[in-house]
Scaffold this motif. Sequence first.
Motif, PDB file in Angstrom:
ATOM      1  N   GLY A 226       5.603 -45.003  -5.134  1.00 30.94           N
ATOM      2  CA  GLY A 226       6.082 -46.371  -5.023  1.00 30.94           C
ATOM      3  C   GLY A 226       6.364 -46.789  -3.597  1.00 30.94           C
ATOM      4  O   GLY A 226       5.931 -46.161  -2.639  1.00 30.94           O
ATOM      5  N   SER A 227       7.123 -47.871  -3.481  1.00 25.91           N
ATOM      6  CA  SER A 227       7.387 -48.477  -2.178  1.00 25.91           C
ATOM      7  C   SER A 227       8.854 -48.873  -2.062  1.00 25.91           C
ATOM      8  O   SER A 227       9.519 -49.171  -3.073  1.00 25.91           O
ATOM      9  N   ILE A 228       9.350 -48.910  -0.830  1.00 29.73           N
ATOM     10  CA  ILE A 228      10.735 -49.352  -0.622  1.00 29.73           C
ATOM     11  C   ILE A 228      10.844 -50.871  -0.748  1.00 29.73           C
ATOM     12  O   ILE A 228      11.951 -51.424  -0.692  1.00 29.73           O
ATOM     13  N   GLN A 229       9.697 -51.542  -0.934  1.00 31.48           N
ATOM     14  CA  GLN A 229       9.701 -52.987  -1.161  1.00 31.48           C
ATOM     15  C   GLN A 229       9.989 -53.314  -2.629  1.00 31.48           C
ATOM     16  O   GLN A 229      10.249 -54.472  -2.966  1.00 31.48           O
TER      17      GLN A 229
ATOM     18  N   ILE B 299      12.848 -48.128  -7.315  1.00 33.71           N
ATOM     19  CA  ILE B 299      12.888 -47.126  -6.243  1.00 33.71           C
ATOM     20  C   ILE B 299      13.624 -45.879  -6.714  1.00 33.71           C
ATOM     21  O   ILE B 299      13.164 -44.745  -6.530  1.00 33.71           O
ATOM     22  N   LYS B 300      14.764 -46.077  -7.351  1.00 35.84           N
ATOM     23  CA  LYS B 300      15.559 -44.945  -7.827  1.00 35.84           C
ATOM     24  C   LYS B 300      14.808 -44.137  -8.881  1.00 35.84           C
ATOM     25  O   LYS B 300      14.856 -42.904  -8.896  1.00 35.84           O
ATOM     26  N   GLU B 301      14.108 -44.829  -9.761  1.00 37.65           N
ATOM     27  CA  GLU B 301      13.318 -44.137 -10.789  1.00 37.65           C
ATOM     28  C   GLU B 301      12.200 -43.312 -10.155  1.00 37.65           C
ATOM     29  O   GLU B 301      11.956 -42.169 -10.554  1.00 37.65           O
ATOM     30  N   ASN B 302      11.534 -43.882  -9.153  1.00 40.06           N
ATOM     31  CA  ASN B 302      10.449 -43.170  -8.475  1.00 40.06           C
ATOM     32  C   ASN B 302      10.967 -41.950  -7.714  1.00 40.06           C
ATOM     33  O   ASN B 302      10.334 -40.878  -7.714  1.00 40.06           O
ATOM     34  N   LEU B 303      12.112 -42.106  -7.066  1.00 37.45           N
ATOM     35  CA  LEU B 303      12.697 -40.991  -6.328  1.00 37.45           C
ATOM     36  C   LEU B 303      13.129 -39.873  -7.273  1.00 37.45           C
ATOM     37  O   LEU B 303      13.021 -38.693  -6.938  1.00 37.45           O
ATOM     38  N   LYS B 304      13.591 -40.255  -8.456  1.00 35.25           N
ATOM     39  CA  LYS B 304      13.997 -39.260  -9.445  1.00 35.25           C
ATOM     40  C   LYS B 304      12.779 -38.472  -9.935  1.00 35.25           C
ATOM     41  O   LYS B 304      12.845 -37.246 -10.110  1.00 35.25           O
ATOM     42  N   LYS B 305      11.658 -39.172 -10.160  1.00 38.07           N
ATOM     43  CA  LYS B 305      10.421 -38.505 -10.586  1.00 38.07           C
ATOM     44  C   LYS B 305       9.947 -37.530  -9.496  1.00 38.07           C
ATOM     45  O   LYS B 305       9.533 -36.409  -9.788  1.00 38.07           O
ATOM     46  N   MET B 306      10.015 -37.967  -8.249  1.00 35.59           N
ATOM     47  CA  MET B 306       9.615 -37.123  -7.134  1.00 35.59           C
ATOM     48  C   MET B 306      10.504 -35.885  -7.054  1.00 35.59           C
ATOM     49  O   MET B 306      10.021 -34.758  -6.918  1.00 35.59           O
ATOM     50  N   GLU B 307      11.793 -36.098  -7.154  1.00 34.56           N
ATOM     51  CA  GLU B 307      12.749 -34.992  -7.078  1.00 34.56           C
ATOM     52  C   GLU B 307      12.493 -33.961  -8.177  1.00 34.56           C
ATOM     53  O   GLU B 307      12.476 -32.746  -7.921  1.00 34.56           O
TER      54      GLU B 307
END
Length: 252
Positions: free
Chosen positions: A173-176, A182-190
């Motif tokens: 995803g993007s910070i835009q 954004i939080k959901e994408n960061l959680k998936k990455m983590e």
Amino acid sequence: MILLLKKNNHFNYEIIVSFDGPKKIQNLLRPFKKGLPSYDRIVENLNILKEINQPKAIEVTYTKQHLIFGISHEDLKEFFKNEFDIEDILIRPVMSCDENLIIENDNTLKEIEKILERPYDLEYKLKEYISILINSKPTEYYCNAGISSVAISASGDIYPCQLVVGDSKFAFGSIQAPIKTIKENLKKMESKYKILNSKLLDKNCKECFLTFFCEGCVFKQYYFEKSSDASIPHNNCEIVKTLTERLFLSIN
């Protein structure tokens, strides 16, 4: 960048700036197009970041050219402390096939023997390893890429590591995007990289006496086209273990 950070102030950012050292080495290793020097621009941007209490650390890519110029790890730490009042300095060995850049000194058992034969080098290495043991927190992960650190491209796309910026298959995803997204994408990455980067889930690592001491780059194998994603490399395990054993057994 400042506007992006202020817009997304919901997150506790810790920016790390890539900076290879004094002017002569920075301009040599990281020139702009047409060979133009980059040092003054880096300093200018770094001072802008200081207005928002950033960066939190400097990351140096250490190369053979540093050795040629007589610039040690300690010299770099002293330089950034004196010039910019930054004490958290991350010094990483270069990943390259270029013989003018790559350092192979610590990658052979023969070199270990040389270190152990020279009292000054032995003392230096011992201090270095003991300092790491004392000052580093034990970690389950070989690298925190995608877990507690991410890379943001110039266009705002989110990646687990700067080595894969621009490769769309690693984008999360993007910070835009909206904050919730954004939080959901960061959680998936983590979640993904907590598995791939875990030493406790790696057969070789979990049986090693350096499990919580050893760390490195999980995208190194991908960088050299030897893996399809993050992975813990084991090509230097025996060398690192031998060096550590010999160093500590040498203490009288």
